[in-house]
Design a protein around this motif. Structure first.
Motif, short mmCIF file in Angstrom:
data_model
loop_
_atom_site.label_atom_id
_atom_site.label_comp_id
_atom_site.label_asym_id
_atom_site.label_seq_id
_atom_site.Cartn_x
_atom_site.Cartn_y
_atom_site.Cartn_z
N ARG A 550 0.83 -1.21 0.00
CA ARG A 550 0.00 0.00 0.00
C ARG A 550 0.87 1.26 0.00
O ARG A 550 0.60 2.21 -0.74
N HIS A 551 1.89 1.23 0.86
CA HIS A 551 2.80 2.38 0.92
C HIS A 551 3.48 2.62 -0.42
O HIS A 551 3.53 3.77 -0.92
N TYR A 582 -7.32 3.84 2.61
CA TYR A 582 -6.02 3.65 3.27
C TYR A 582 -5.90 4.56 4.50
O TYR A 582 -5.41 4.15 5.54
N THR A 586 -5.27 2.87 8.07
CA THR A 586 -3.86 2.86 8.46
C THR A 586 -3.39 4.23 8.90
O THR A 586 -2.25 4.63 8.63
N ILE A 592 2.75 4.97 5.43
CA ILE A 592 1.55 4.89 4.58
C ILE A 592 0.78 6.21 4.63
O ILE A 592 0.26 6.69 3.61
N THR A 596 0.23 8.28 1.24
CA THR A 596 -1.18 8.38 0.81
C THR A 596 -1.64 9.83 0.72
O THR A 596 -2.31 10.24 -0.24
#
Length: 658
Positions: A550-551, A582, A586, A592, A596
């Motif tokens: 995701r990061h 996200y 998180t 992240i 994001t």
């Protein structure tokens, strides 16, 4: 006594063993590691057979048809021959000779049993085919039974024979089922206090104790190799109590080889490693590594240290007990035993991730020693794998990178990138990537065409090589002069990179996303990747649950927005809502959160994305992030809110005008 009198017992034992081995499947980590050795066929020609062959044939006739006395004489005479010789073994195997000798293990005459044990021990030395035959003839059950014999020499020989026979999983499983492991661990000399026996003094009784303990340790070493069930059973039988006692009090190599061999195999399990630390056994292993002159014991000690060095606490203990210096000395010694070299380089590799150990290795000039090893052309692959791995860890330190550069280590590492061994390629790629963090090292890598070689590894069939090469490309692209020109010079390189986004391997997707982030800083390269569909492929991956991915995806999306058309393309691919998701899931994970918010800020420069963000409920998490302790996150969150607010105000003005 006639051998033929107990043939029925032999057949029944053989049948019982075969049936019992079929009802259980072993669980061992190496699977069924029976060596697939084809029995070497020697063309039988009477003219080519040596005199020993015919003499052994005569002795086998006495063994088959003689009385008790002639049987014993025949056994003693057989021991005068080289029983590891193939032709001599053929003379014994003909007409069921091996079965006859196995059958003697059940005789009541202790001298015949001892003679048979000595012969079987020699016959199965380095002969896997004969080991399997012995197992098929039911020898395992008989040998385990002899471990309970009242005569110490019989017990000792039975254990030593088991150590040579039980080298494959079916045999190890049979020994466990027959109770052989429990008996070996409970062997009185092996299980009693060595400190109370004065085992370092030479007496008749002490020699017997040591001989039996040595045989038991060799058998346990063989049985612990490659079998989790056997190691677990040894743990349950409290084998560590005996190992701790003997390792603390015994100083001679003859027994220590087997003891450390057992430790080497058992330290594959975390509970054994913890016990070693708690009982201070690691200190004694290092003590014997420092003081022994036995190359096999030296290798086993180094290998045990390698398996223990899996966490910082163990690495600190190894350094505190003085274990780093002898490891480097073994590697520096040109006359070191090859297996010792493999074990020592492996231990250095596993100890290197500790920063304090890295400083100590720098003091010991370990980088210089390792580079010298790479300069030896005929170096075995096992050594090269460990050396490249150790250098990849040491290269985290700037001083080690400088030393590596000054000792011409970088050209050696780059030359390894042209090989075929997957393990070498993986470690060499990691090492080159870490060297690329230094600008001077990067100049050398660029001159030696190292970036092209790393890029070519993306086509390698091994996924670990692809991952290592991709991560190595990230610092190369970041630090090389004119990265865009170099990247685009590789025909089909960017297309290949984007194509890898369809992989199912999460570590590879993480590396590819990070590499795309680095490359996307160049507008022309980003345009090429856009043409190859990088936007749609990144967007499809946003549903992942892997936090690191995701990061990396959010970071790549933020960089890819530098090509104006991509912001709208991400909107068309519905990439906005997953990114808002996200933030909600998180919000406490700093990297992240930063990547994001940066991606959302870049996307918010297009009105359509602002509408989607607002609809997905992005305002509240962004307001919270404005108060973040990370300046980059603060700015990105505030800027994103500003773009959303500007759009809202513009819409409000438009309504008022109407």
């Amino acid at each position: 006594m006639r051998l033929s009198s107990s043939n029925n017992n032999l057949c029944s034992a053989k049948n019982a063993f075969v049936s019992s081995s079929e009802d259980d499947d072993d669980d061992d980590e190496d699977g069924d590691e029976e060596d697939e050795e084809d029995e070497r066929m020697i063309e039988w020609n009477p003219l080519n057979m040596p005199a020993d062959y015919w003499q052994i044939q005569k002795l086998m006739k006495y063994l088959k048809n003689g009385n008790q006395t002639s049987t014993l004489i025949a056994l003693c005479s057989l021991l005068d021959f080289d029983l590891t010789n193939e032709k001599n073994q053929m003379a014994i195997k003909e007409d069921g000779g091996v079965e006859m000798i196995v059958n003697l293990l059940e005789t009541e005459d202790p001298k015949c049993r001892i003679g048979a044990l000595k012969i079987l021990k020699e016959l199965c030395y380095k002969n896997q085919t004969l080991r399997k035959k012995l197992s098929d003839y039911g020898a395992i059950k008989m040998l385990v039974k002899l471990l309970f014999d009242p005569d110490w020499l019989t017990r000792s020989l039975a254990a030593e024979t088991l150590a040579r026979v039980a080298t494959f999983q079916r045999a190890k499983r049979a020994v466990r089922k027959e109770g052989g492991i429990s008996k070996l661990v409970a062997t009185k000399p092996f299980n009693q206090s060595s400190s109370s026996l004065n085992v370092n003094q030479t007496t008749s009784s002490t020699n017997q104790i040591i001989a039996e303990a040595k045989s038991a340790s060799l058998a346990l070493w063989t049985l612990s190799s490659g079998s989790r069930k056997n190691r677990k059973l040894m743990w349950d039988e409290k084998i560590m109590t005996s190992l701790v006692e003997w390792m603390k009090w015994y100083e001679k190599d003859e027994l220590l080889v087997g003891l450390v061999g057992v430790l080497k195999e058992c330290t594959r399990e975390s509970y054994f490693r913890k016990c070693m630390k708690d009982e201070g056994l690691l200190e004694h292993v290092i003590f014997h590594l420092i003081h022994t002159k036995n190359s096999q014991l030296q290798m086993l000690c180094a290998s045990t240290i390698e398996k223990c060095a899996v966490d910082d606490e163990s690495r600190d203990l190894i350094r505190a007990y003085g274990g780093l210096t002898p490891l480097v000395e073994i590697v520096a010694d040109e006359g070191s035993f090859q297996k010792s070299l493999v074990a020592a380089t492996g231990a250095i590799w596993k100890c290197s991730p500790n920063q304090i150990n890295t400083v100590r290795f720098q003091e010991l000039k370990t980088v210089d020693v390792l580079v010298n090893l790479l300069m030896v052309k005929s170096q075995p692959d096992e050594v090269v794998v460990n050396v490249a791995g150790a250098l990849s860890e040491l290269a985290r330190d700037s001083q080690c990178r400088s030393t590596l550069r000054k000792n011409n280590g970088i050209p050696m590492l780059i030359s390894l990138l042209t090989g075929t061994n997957h393990h070498i390629l993986t470690n060499a790629a990691v090492a080159v990537g870490r060297c690329a963090e230094d600008s001077d090292c990067m100049n050398i890598i660029d001159k030696l065409d190292g970036v092209r070689l790393l890029w070519s590894l993306l086509k390698n069939s091994n996924i670990n090589v692809q991952v290592a090469a991709t991560w190595a490309l990230c610092p190369c692209v970041r630090n090389v002069k004119d990265p865009g020109e170099i990247v685009r010079s590789f025909v089909g390189g960017l297309e290949l990179l984007v194509e890898h986004l369809t992989s199912n391997c999460v570590p590879l997707l993480q590396a590819i996303s990070a590499c795309i982030s680095e490359i996307a800083t160049d507008q022309e390269s980003l345009a090429v990747m856009t043409d190859h569909g990088v936007v749609s492929r990144l967007s499809r991956l946003l549903a992942t649950n892997d936090l690191e991915l995701r990061h990396r995806l959010a970071e790549a999306i933020a960089r890819c927005c530098n090509w104006n058309v991509n912001r709208l393309l991400f909107n068309n691919e519905n990439a906005v809502r997953p990114l808002v998701h996200y933030l909600n899931l998180t919000a406490t994970i700093k990297n992240i959160r930063r990547s994001t918010t940066s991606a959302l800020y870049e996307l918010s420069k297009v009105p359509e994305n602002c509408v989607d963000m607002h609809g997905a409920g992005v305002v509240k998490p962004l307001v919270d992030l404005v108060g973040s302790d990370d300046i980059e996150t603060q700015e990105a969150a505030a800027s994103c809110l500003l773009n959303i607010r500007r759009l809202a105000l513009a819409n409000e003005r438009a309504r008022m005008k109407k």
